[in-house]
Design a protein around this motif. Sequence first.
Motif, PDB file in Angstrom:
ATOM      1  N   THR A  22       9.850 -21.272 -42.934  1.00  0.00           N
ATOM      2  CA  THR A  22       9.821 -20.794 -41.658  1.00  0.00           C
ATOM      3  C   THR A  22       9.935 -19.426 -41.403  1.00  0.00           C
ATOM      4  N   THR A  23      10.946 -18.826 -42.235  1.00  0.00           N
ATOM      5  CA  THR A  23      11.112 -17.341 -41.956  1.00  0.00           C
ATOM      6  C   THR A  23      10.023 -16.564 -42.730  1.00  0.00           C
ATOM      7  N   PHE A  26       7.005 -16.571 -40.332  1.00  0.00           N
ATOM      8  CA  PHE A  26       7.480 -15.887 -39.187  1.00  0.00           C
ATOM      9  C   PHE A  26       7.072 -14.081 -39.655  1.00  0.00           C
ATOM     10  N   ARG A  27       8.041 -13.917 -40.570  1.00  0.00           N
ATOM     11  CA  ARG A  27       8.313 -12.598 -41.105  1.00  0.00           C
ATOM     12  C   ARG A  27       6.604 -11.971 -41.732  1.00  0.00           C
ATOM     13  N   THR A  30       4.746 -10.622 -38.871  1.00  0.00           N
ATOM     14  CA  THR A  30       5.081  -9.323 -38.255  1.00  0.00           C
ATOM     15  C   THR A  30       4.188  -8.187 -38.744  1.00  0.00           C
ATOM     16  N   PHE A  86       9.872 -18.356 -30.762  1.00  0.00           N
ATOM     17  CA  PHE A  86       8.673 -18.043 -31.189  1.00  0.00           C
ATOM     18  C   PHE A  86       7.764 -18.093 -29.896  1.00  0.00           C
ATOM     19  N   TYR A 116      11.623 -11.542 -30.429  1.00  0.00           N
ATOM     20  CA  TYR A 116      11.438 -11.175 -31.900  1.00  0.00           C
ATOM     21  C   TYR A 116      13.061 -11.612 -32.371  1.00  0.00           C
ATOM     22  N   VAL A 119      15.437 -14.786 -32.766  1.00  0.00           N
ATOM     23  CA  VAL A 119      15.488 -15.619 -33.965  1.00  0.00           C
ATOM     24  C   VAL A 119      16.372 -15.450 -34.940  1.00  0.00           C
ATOM     25  N   CYS A 176       0.314 -16.094 -36.223  1.00  0.00           N
ATOM     26  CA  CYS A 176       1.345 -16.485 -36.974  1.00  0.00           C
ATOM     27  C   CYS A 176       2.676 -16.803 -36.384  1.00  0.00           C
ATOM     28  N   VAL A 177       2.905 -16.490 -35.516  1.00  0.00           N
ATOM     29  CA  VAL A 177       4.207 -16.733 -34.776  1.00  0.00           C
ATOM     30  C   VAL A 177       4.078 -18.326 -34.521  1.00  0.00           C
ATOM     31  N   ALA A 180       4.489 -20.457 -37.286  1.00  0.00           N
ATOM     32  CA  ALA A 180       6.205 -20.776 -37.847  1.00  0.00           C
ATOM     33  C   ALA A 180       6.714 -21.881 -36.808  1.00  0.00           C
TER      34      ALA A 180
END
Length: 409
Positions: A22-23, A26-27, A30, A86, A116, A119, A176-177, A180
């Motif tokens: 998941t991270t 998420f990243r 970014t 998210f 942001y 999380v 993308c978020v 996640a």
Amino acid sequence: MITETWRTVAGLAAPLRTLFSTTLIFRTGTMAYPFLAPHLLLNGGLDAAAAGLTVTGFGVGALAADLAAGRLLGRMHPHTLMQAGFLLGAAVLAVVPLLHGLPALAAGVLVWGFAYEIVTPAAYAATIAGSAPAERKVAFSCYRLAINVGMAAGPVLGALLFAIDPYAVFWANALCVLAAAAHLHARRDGIRRRPASAGGRQAVHHPVRERPSLPERTRFWAVFGLSLPVQLAYALPSVFAGTYVIVGLGLPGYWAGIVFTVNALGIVLFEVPLNVRMARVGDLPTLLTGYALAGAGFLLMALADTGPELVLATLVWTAGEIVVFPGLLDYVSRLSGPGADRNMSLFSGGVNLAFITAPQLALHLSGPGHPGTPWAAAGAAVCAACLLLLAARTHPYTWHKEELCTSAT
């Protein structure tokens, strides 16, 4: 090293593997933040001063999230809070490209920073809940690996999209978020049912908490204060390295790229394997090693005059980063007891405070005749903090005496 890292990540408990993936999603997504300032100047109708103020609002929102997270985690499961972050973040990212003028953009970016950052303390709480104390240093290093791999890929993808359509980078980031969030939701059953053998605290959170004792509180604030020089020092490369290499030393710009590449490769290749080997090393030797390497590396940056010397210095402070950050996260989680959520959130706030402060300090300390002064000040401050760590360990109000680990991942 890559094979060993992959085996370590694959061997994590199911909740931690889900947190890792998941991270990473998420990243990797970014990609909009690095291009926020150009967007504000080119499309948002702001001048340089207003754009700088708006970007600073992102850090203020992030700091507010860290301050609020401890209380929120007392009422919500960590992954519920991650989901909320998210969804809020995706909504704000979809709207920001449509805003114009300082008030609207400043408000939108501040909320974006909050969404942001909320999380991060939630992910720290999930890491603690999903790992035994003996496994925690490795668990935190795997979490950091997901962050670093994602943050290496995200800006590259963002640059390509920004060149095609500046608005598209925000909407792609939002997608993308949401991806996640969907991934975390799809694996929620495995996350919430942590095996009893995993060790840490229960994954179900309750609003009623035992109040930390005075020694527990003073130990946290002692390490928080001693961690600030490290946080400030490691905020410098991202905000000052390019200026130092190109303007201060007059070297070709590609040496700045080499510095960033060496740092990223070092973390990706060596952080997890090294922390696997250091899983049974005590808190004090871990932190002293990390602080010493960090201090030496940043002092070497101040003395560097050539590209190869910059690379050598980068290798040293990267080694410090690999050791000190998982070590600090592990130590703070150990000493916190029932206040782990609050303390980890406040510790994360120190990171954001450093990123807000570091550019201003670098600007004031650097100059035509002494371009390396920010590095020298950072190195000296970290070395001083290293000595204070030795003093802190002598008193129960400033140092947490760890229990011996009998097992390791």
